[in-house]
Scaffold this motif. Sequence first.
Motif, short mmCIF file in Angstrom:
data_model
loop_
_atom_site.label_atom_id
_atom_site.label_comp_id
_atom_site.label_asym_id
_atom_site.label_seq_id
_atom_site.Cartn_x
_atom_site.Cartn_y
_atom_site.Cartn_z
N ARG A 160 -34.83 64.12 83.89
CA ARG A 160 -36.05 63.29 83.41
C ARG A 160 -37.10 63.68 83.50
N TYR A 161 -38.01 64.22 82.97
CA TYR A 161 -39.67 64.87 82.76
C TYR A 161 -40.46 63.72 83.29
N GLY A 162 -41.51 64.51 84.03
CA GLY A 162 -42.25 63.86 84.91
C GLY A 162 -43.27 64.55 85.75
N CYS A 163 -43.98 64.12 85.93
CA CYS A 163 -44.74 64.46 87.49
C CYS A 163 -44.89 65.79 88.34
N ASP A 164 -44.87 66.81 88.36
CA ASP A 164 -44.37 67.93 89.29
C ASP A 164 -44.73 67.75 90.64
N PRO A 165 -44.62 68.44 91.78
CA PRO A 165 -45.12 68.00 93.20
C PRO A 165 -46.98 68.38 93.34
N THR A 166 -47.22 68.47 91.81
CA THR A 166 -48.33 69.23 92.76
C THR A 166 -49.67 67.11 92.01
N ALA A 167 -48.56 66.72 90.95
CA ALA A 167 -49.12 65.55 90.43
C ALA A 167 -50.30 65.70 90.14
N MET A 168 -50.10 67.01 89.17
CA MET A 168 -51.67 67.87 88.47
C MET A 168 -51.04 68.11 87.05
N SER A 169 -49.46 67.99 87.03
CA SER A 169 -48.85 68.81 85.57
C SER A 169 -47.11 67.84 85.41
N CYS A 170 -46.63 68.48 84.11
CA CYS A 170 -45.63 67.78 84.21
C CYS A 170 -44.68 69.35 84.26
N SER A 171 -42.82 68.47 84.71
CA SER A 171 -42.20 69.20 84.65
C SER A 171 -40.89 68.87 84.92
N LEU A 172 -39.63 69.11 84.92
CA LEU A 172 -38.02 68.72 85.09
C LEU A 172 -38.14 68.17 86.84
N GLU A 173 -38.25 66.68 86.49
CA GLU A 173 -38.28 66.21 88.35
C GLU A 173 -36.64 66.72 88.56
N TRP A 174 -37.41 66.90 90.35
CA TRP A 174 -36.05 67.28 90.79
C TRP A 174 -35.60 66.54 92.25
N SER A 175 -36.30 65.49 92.14
CA SER A 175 -36.02 64.61 93.54
C SER A 175 -34.58 63.59 93.86
N PRO A 176 -34.54 63.70 95.45
CA PRO A 176 -33.50 63.38 95.60
C PRO A 176 -33.21 62.34 94.94
N ASN A 177 -33.90 61.05 94.25
CA ASN A 177 -33.48 59.78 94.31
C ASN A 177 -33.34 59.26 92.74
N THR A 178 -32.90 60.53 91.90
CA THR A 178 -32.18 60.47 90.70
C THR A 178 -31.31 59.74 90.56
N ASP A 179 -30.91 59.31 89.26
CA ASP A 179 -29.92 58.18 89.10
C ASP A 179 -28.18 59.57 89.23
N PHE A 180 -27.32 58.85 88.71
CA PHE A 180 -25.85 60.34 88.27
C PHE A 180 -26.08 60.81 87.14
N SER A 181 -26.42 61.09 86.03
CA SER A 181 -26.69 61.57 84.92
C SER A 181 -28.13 62.51 85.37
N SER A 182 -28.82 61.97 86.51
CA SER A 182 -29.59 63.40 86.07
C SER A 182 -29.49 63.91 87.11
N SER A 183 -28.83 64.27 88.60
CA SER A 183 -28.18 64.87 89.46
C SER A 183 -27.02 66.01 88.87
N VAL A 184 -26.55 65.40 88.13
CA VAL A 184 -25.20 66.40 87.24
C VAL A 184 -26.43 67.16 86.40
N TYR A 185 -27.22 67.03 85.59
CA TYR A 185 -27.42 68.09 84.81
C TYR A 185 -28.44 68.79 85.56
N ASN A 186 -29.55 68.54 86.44
CA ASN A 186 -29.48 69.08 87.69
C ASN A 186 -28.69 70.49 88.16
N ILE A 187 -28.02 69.83 88.61
CA ILE A 187 -27.00 70.60 89.24
C ILE A 187 -26.01 71.66 88.08
N CYS A 188 -26.01 71.04 86.92
CA CYS A 188 -25.21 72.23 85.68
C CYS A 188 -26.73 73.54 85.74
#
Length: 320
Positions: A160-188
């Motif tokens: 998932r693309y969205g806000c980065d940790p500074t909330a002033m730009s955008c990047s791939l989200e690394w939040s631990p509360n993502t769904d299964f498909s996002s977690s698989v992609y992030n791990i890969c």
Amino acid sequence: MVELPLHESQCTGAPLDSAHRIYLGVSLIVLGTVGVAANGWLVRGSLTSPLLTMKTHLLMLNLAITCLGRGLLAGFPFAGSSTLAGRWLFGKECCQFFAFLLQFFGMSQVAAITILAVERAVVARHSETFLSMQQYVTGILLCWISAAVWATPPLLGWGRYGCDPTAMSCSLEWSPNTDFSSSVYNICLLTLGGALSATIMCVSVWCAVSSEGKRSLQSAGTDIDCPSQRVLTKTVGVLVPGLCLMWLPQTLLIFWVVTGTPLPTALAIIAAVSSEASAVVPILACLACDKNMRKALFGILGTSTSSTGKQDNFLGDDAI
């Protein structure tokens, strides 16, 4: 400590105070401008100077183009201005596109330096004639294809693309509360796109450097240009650890975000600044280690150099 922003349609409510925003925004704009100018200089020198005629210089040109593209299309013009404003200025759709381009050019940089390191290892153990021009072109094409493969899944729901940790730009989200498909992609992405690529870079550079002495002895009395090859290997040997060092704060930030704990303000700023500054590393390595590169780059500042024979050198092995 910075509280991580929640996923929103637009990035608002920047957690950094005004002083930190100004420092970060100005730093991004200054470093981004320097990076774009430096890589534009490197691209022009690679395309016009007859001093840069080895096939390896095509891979250096490819790396410079990836850095230039990231700086212009996914760098300071958007992130810097938004940071100074304290919020993302360009809307939800542009946030998605910006994050996609950031991922695309980021992975193209990783692929470009990985291919360059592997090429140095192969050449150090054999010779430049071991690799054909077709293989160099194929490697460059694979660099961009792999970047597109890594950057596309979040647009399709994997990641998932969205806000980065500074909330002033955008990047791939690394939040631990993502769904299964996002977690698989992030791990890969972390294991294959990150850790595996870094391992290949480091092992290849080590093999290239350790093989230089043996190759020099084996090439004694031949027409192989060992000094030029050693210079290129030395350049890549400086380039790889330099880029890895600049990417390290961003890696630490990702792991910190994954834990779900408050993010230190200093880490958020250093990660953004070092990521933007990484675009300057290639030209610094070239200027520091490669005499021909220095002559080519400084030559185009004051005098025009003839490009006669440039295309012949790139298109034929005999001229190389």
